[in-house]
Design an enzyme around this catalytic site. Structure first.
Site: not given
Ligand code: GUN
Length: 281
Positions: A52, A96, A119
């Site tokens: 990311k 996360q 998100d």
């Molecule tokens: N962990 C796995 N996929 C995601 C996601 O799309 N967002 C977040 N915040 N954590 C994740």
């Protein structure tokens, strides 16, 4: 069969976003900022967060990762989120997942200012999406949606089957397909005859986390099949779709890896930019 190249689509989206960031920079004299909070040292989370950060830098966003040990108190995380909510240089906040057990996931999600919730997990954004209002849209279903639209721009009247009803994928995916006037069936572990449901579908989105669940004889000729699964097996990483079998029937199919995954991260950048733009109005 069209092999849907998620890597290529994500690279194209990032290129568009990079241009957009440059335009925003010249217009506002600042760039959108993404802050990711990473708790603990789970390897997959570390990898996601690194990717990311790399992608955010590539398109010219301001990017920051705040790391806490597994033992961090919930209060510390909630206070940090409050601080980020009031920080004008932060356009998007992502915590996360998964979180350590002693931290209440829902409390954390609800602490994030909905206008910075990249998100799209905050109940306000979930509600807005289901009401058809403007909202942040969860990154994975948004990525799936963009891939489907590339293959079939007009989805009106199509029959879609979503396999899995999670808040992260199945439910928001359903909302996006509904908005496009698809007739959507959500299926799950208690569905009586999953194969029969899938055989009706023009579009199948599989997001259940069961390795190679969707078989070749579950899929109508000319169906578009999107595989959200990432399952570790003795034979390596496989999706929720039996790739070899389904590729013989479907019109279009995403591979795992290289399908939905790269689009998820590109959509996170898109959401960050969209949050920034809404904050400048
Ligand atoms: N962990 C796995 N996929 C995601 C996601 O799309 N967002 C977040 N915040 N954590 C994740």
């Amino acid at each position: 069969m069209i092999l849907i190249d998620g890597k290529k689509a994500a690279a194209e989206l990032r290129a568009e976003l990079k241009e957009e960031v440059a335009e925003l920079k010249s217009k506002h004299n600042k760039v959108p900022g993404l802050t990711v909070i990473l708790i603990g040292d789970l390897a997959p989370s570390q990898i996601y967060v690194r990717n990311k950060e790399k992608s955010a830098n590539e398109v010219g966003l301001k990017s920051e990762v705040i790391k806490y040990p597994d033992s961090v108190e919930e209060k510390t995380v909630l206070e940090k989120i409050q601080e980020l909510n009031s920080d004008k240089t932060v356009s998007g906040i992502l915590v996360q997942l998964p979180l350590p057990k002693h931290i209440d996931k829902q409390k954390v999600i609800e602490a994030i200012d909905p206008s910075k919730d990249v998100d799209g997990f905050h109940p306000m954004n979930v509600g807005n999406l289901s009401s058809g209002y403007e909202s942040s849209i969860p990154c994975t279903p948004l990525g799936c949606y963009l891939l489907i639209k590339k293959i079939e721009p007009n989805l009106s009247g199509k029959k879609a089957v979503v396999v899995g009803r999670s808040n992260l994928n199945g439910k928001p995916m359903t909302q996006l397909l509904l908005k496009e006037n698809c007739t959507v069936t959500i299926t799950h572990s208690k569905t009586k005859d999953l194969k029969a449901e899938c055989l009706e579908a023009d579009i199948i989105v599989a997001a259940v986390g069961i390795p190679e669940l969707v078989r070749g004889d579950w899929v109508k000729k000319d169906a578009i099949v999107i595989d959200v699964g990432i399952n570790k097996t003795d034979n390596g990483i496989v999706g929720d779709v039996h790739f070899d079998e389904v590729s013989k029937n479907a019109k279009a199919l995403t591979p795992v890896p290289g399908g939905v995954g790269p689009m998820t991260i590109a959509c996170l950048l898109k959401n960050t930019i969209d949050c920034f733009k809404r904050s400048q109005i």
